[in-house]
Design a protein around this motif. Structure first.
Motif, PDB file in Angstrom:
ATOM      1  N   LEU A 135      35.415   0.796 -13.683  1.00 49.05           N
ATOM      2  CA  LEU A 135      36.876   0.908 -13.030  1.00 49.05           C
ATOM      3  C   LEU A 135      37.727   0.240 -13.619  1.00 49.05           C
ATOM      4  N   HIS A 136      38.835   0.939 -13.932  1.00 43.94           N
ATOM      5  CA  HIS A 136      39.944   0.629 -14.913  1.00 43.94           C
ATOM      6  C   HIS A 136      41.032   0.126 -14.054  1.00 43.94           C
ATOM      7  N   TYR A 137      41.407  -1.264 -14.199  1.00 46.65           N
ATOM      8  CA  TYR A 137      42.108  -1.808 -13.069  1.00 46.65           C
ATOM      9  C   TYR A 137      42.674  -3.321 -13.488  1.00 46.65           C
ATOM     10  N   HIS A 138      43.543  -3.864 -12.747  1.00 53.24           N
ATOM     11  CA  HIS A 138      44.081  -5.232 -13.181  1.00 53.24           C
ATOM     12  C   HIS A 138      43.835  -5.965 -11.728  1.00 53.24           C
ATOM     13  N   PRO A 139      43.455  -7.339 -11.754  1.00 60.69           N
ATOM     14  CA  PRO A 139      43.071  -8.167 -10.750  1.00 60.69           C
ATOM     15  C   PRO A 139      44.161  -8.337  -9.749  1.00 60.69           C
ATOM     16  N   LEU A 140      45.422  -8.249 -10.250  1.00 63.61           N
ATOM     17  CA  LEU A 140      46.642  -8.518  -9.467  1.00 63.61           C
ATOM     18  C   LEU A 140      47.152  -7.286  -8.553  1.00 63.61           C
ATOM     19  N   SER A 141      46.751  -6.092  -9.161  1.00 62.58           N
ATOM     20  CA  SER A 141      47.157  -4.833  -8.458  1.00 62.58           C
ATOM     21  C   SER A 141      46.666  -4.550  -7.090  1.00 62.58           C
ATOM     22  N   SER A 142      47.495  -4.442  -6.191  1.00 63.66           N
ATOM     23  CA  SER A 142      47.118  -4.418  -4.754  1.00 63.66           C
ATOM     24  C   SER A 142      46.260  -3.219  -4.587  1.00 63.66           C
ATOM     25  N   PHE A 143      46.357  -1.836  -5.119  1.00 63.47           N
ATOM     26  CA  PHE A 143      45.812  -0.773  -4.758  1.00 63.47           C
ATOM     27  C   PHE A 143      44.257  -0.879  -5.687  1.00 63.47           C
ATOM     28  N   CYS A 144      44.315  -1.805  -6.603  1.00 67.22           N
ATOM     29  CA  CYS A 144      43.143  -2.083  -7.203  1.00 67.22           C
ATOM     30  C   CYS A 144      42.011  -2.982  -5.999  1.00 67.22           C
ATOM     31  N   TRP A 145      42.699  -3.767  -5.491  1.00 68.12           N
ATOM     32  CA  TRP A 145      42.157  -4.678  -4.497  1.00 68.12           C
ATOM     33  C   TRP A 145      41.366  -3.956  -3.729  1.00 68.12           C
ATOM     34  N   LYS A 146      42.239  -2.685  -3.025  1.00 64.93           N
ATOM     35  CA  LYS A 146      41.759  -1.906  -1.931  1.00 64.93           C
ATOM     36  C   LYS A 146      40.379  -1.341  -2.490  1.00 64.93           C
ATOM     37  N   VAL A 147      40.313  -0.899  -3.774  1.00 66.59           N
ATOM     38  CA  VAL A 147      39.087  -0.014  -4.148  1.00 66.59           C
ATOM     39  C   VAL A 147      38.048  -1.170  -4.323  1.00 66.59           C
ATOM     40  N   LEU A 148      38.476  -2.457  -4.890  1.00 66.87           N
ATOM     41  CA  LEU A 148      37.293  -3.576  -5.164  1.00 66.87           C
ATOM     42  C   LEU A 148      36.709  -3.699  -3.863  1.00 66.87           C
ATOM     43  N   VAL A 149      37.526  -3.993  -2.816  1.00 67.97           N
ATOM     44  CA  VAL A 149      37.059  -4.493  -1.389  1.00 67.97           C
ATOM     45  C   VAL A 149      35.961  -3.404  -1.188  1.00 67.97           C
ATOM     46  N   GLY A 150      36.373  -1.957  -1.269  1.00 69.21           N
ATOM     47  CA  GLY A 150      35.285  -1.110  -0.909  1.00 69.21           C
ATOM     48  C   GLY A 150      34.037  -0.962  -1.730  1.00 69.21           C
ATOM     49  N   LEU A 151      34.207  -1.289  -3.034  1.00 69.25           N
ATOM     50  CA  LEU A 151      33.028  -1.244  -3.801  1.00 69.25           C
ATOM     51  C   LEU A 151      32.120  -2.558  -3.743  1.00 69.25           C
ATOM     52  N   TYR A 152      32.612  -3.517  -3.252  1.00 73.20           N
ATOM     53  CA  TYR A 152      32.051  -4.810  -2.852  1.00 73.20           C
ATOM     54  C   TYR A 152      31.320  -4.392  -1.648  1.00 73.20           C
ATOM     55  N   GLU A 153      31.920  -3.719  -0.498  1.00 72.98           N
ATOM     56  CA  GLU A 153      31.325  -3.411   0.781  1.00 72.98           C
ATOM     57  C   GLU A 153      30.032  -2.771   0.384  1.00 72.98           C
ATOM     58  N   LEU A 154      30.323  -1.739  -0.281  1.00 76.37           N
ATOM     59  CA  LEU A 154      29.173  -0.555  -0.359  1.00 76.37           C
ATOM     60  C   LEU A 154      28.140  -1.347  -1.536  1.00 76.37           C
ATOM     61  N   ASP A 155      28.514  -2.154  -1.962  1.00 74.05           N
ATOM     62  CA  ASP A 155      27.572  -2.992  -3.110  1.00 74.05           C
ATOM     63  C   ASP A 155      27.232  -1.783  -4.273  1.00 74.05           C
ATOM     64  N   VAL A 156      28.369  -1.130  -4.783  1.00 71.18           N
ATOM     65  CA  VAL A 156      28.268  -0.178  -5.696  1.00 71.18           C
ATOM     66  C   VAL A 156      28.274  -0.982  -7.330  1.00 71.18           C
ATOM     67  N   PRO A 157      27.408  -0.692  -8.026  1.00 73.78           N
ATOM     68  CA  PRO A 157      27.425  -1.353  -9.421  1.00 73.78           C
ATOM     69  C   PRO A 157      28.512  -0.617 -10.135  1.00 73.78           C
ATOM     70  N   PHE A 158      29.400  -1.412 -10.779  1.00 75.11           N
ATOM     71  CA  PHE A 158      30.411  -0.776 -11.602  1.00 75.11           C
ATOM     72  C   PHE A 158      30.568  -1.866 -12.886  1.00 75.11           C
ATOM     73  N   GLU A 159      31.281  -1.100 -14.046  1.00 70.06           N
ATOM     74  CA  GLU A 159      31.769  -2.023 -15.014  1.00 70.06           C
ATOM     75  C   GLU A 159      33.254  -2.232 -14.708  1.00 70.06           C
ATOM     76  N   PRO A 160      33.679  -3.485 -14.708  1.00 78.32           N
ATOM     77  CA  PRO A 160      35.104  -3.654 -14.595  1.00 78.32           C
ATOM     78  C   PRO A 160      35.845  -3.389 -16.068  1.00 78.32           C
ATOM     79  N   HIS A 161      36.861  -2.769 -16.227  1.00 83.29           N
ATOM     80  CA  HIS A 161      37.841  -2.740 -17.384  1.00 83.29           C
ATOM     81  C   HIS A 161      39.020  -3.403 -17.183  1.00 83.29           C
ATOM     82  N   LEU A 162      39.556  -4.438 -17.468  1.00 79.62           N
ATOM     83  CA  LEU A 162      40.784  -5.079 -16.968  1.00 79.62           C
ATOM     84  C   LEU A 162      41.696  -4.201 -18.142  1.00 79.62           C
ATOM     85  N   VAL A 163      42.960  -3.645 -17.528  1.00 77.66           N
ATOM     86  CA  VAL A 163      43.979  -2.777 -18.205  1.00 77.66           C
ATOM     87  C   VAL A 163      45.215  -3.789 -18.329  1.00 77.66           C
ATOM     88  N   ASP A 164      45.667  -3.929 -19.441  1.00 81.37           N
ATOM     89  CA  ASP A 164      47.119  -4.552 -19.533  1.00 81.37           C
ATOM     90  C   ASP A 164      48.135  -3.338 -19.758  1.00 81.37           C
TER      91      ASP A 164
END
Length: 208
Positions: free
Chosen positions: A5-34
């Protein structure tokens, strides 16, 4: 399925995806993008030419856009109901949060980031009017149910949390008591609490 997952922890739309991934317990590698780093922006643009996160990478395949990402990983109909009519309503409520709460909130926040001489008071007033209308719709949706679609936590709730969390900071929910209570329930949900915890070091960057 090896996912990044290419994302940033402050991004609201990234939050949406993270909530879903955690709900589903989907394993992923986080890649923070600046995005302020030209090399990192260019790398994201190679995956998705619009260079907007989140982007989910599955091998050679790049999946952009938060709703599409969650549909992609929701193989067991846990976030989107299997019943076609309920699935359609779930997608509609997802769009209400994204287009009519999330987008106006971003317009208000974006205006705060502009130089004083470039600010758009008319646009901000219009965004606030749209928020009030959308708040009324969403407040009615959660008047009796626990979650956006009733008893089941769905895609609509993944969309609702970041939209309401940030919108409440720029246009407080105030008189919308059902929506305020719903946001409190969302914030207490383990998947959401995890996202908020991970975002803590970055929340000070939110413009006030």
């Amino acid at each position: 399925m090896k996912l990044t997952l290419h994302y940033h922890p402050l991004s609201s739309f990234c939050w949406k995806v993270l909530v879903g991934l955690y709900e589903l317990d989907v394993p992923f590698e986080p890649h923070l993008v600046d995005l302020s780093n030209p090399d990192e922006r260019a790398a994201l643009a190679r995956l998705w030419p619009l260079a907007k996160f989140p982007v989910l990478q599955d091998g050679d395949r790049a999946i952009p856009e938060s709703t599409i990402i969650l549909e992609y990983v929701d193989r067991g109909h846990r976030l989107i109901p299997a019943d076609p009519a309920r699935a359609l309503e779930c997608r509609l409520r997802d769009r209400i949060y994204d287009a009519y709460i999330h987008a106006p909130m971003q317009a208000i926040v974006g205006d705060r980031l502009r130089p004083a001489e470039a600010r758009d008071a008319f646009g901000v007033d219009h965004a606030r009017e749209r928020l009030e209308t959308a708040y009324a719709i969403a407040d009615d949706h959660v008047r009796t149910g626990i979650w956006a679609m009733g008893d089941d936590f769905t895609l609509a709730d993944c969309a609702a949390f970041p939209a309401l969390y940030y919108a409440n900071r720029v246009a407080p929910l105030g008189r919308w008591k059902h929506l305020s209570a719903y946001l409190a329930r969302l914030t207490a949900r383990p998947s959401v609490a995890r996202v908020l915890h991970e975002a803590q070091p970055y929340l000070q960057m939110f413009p006030t």
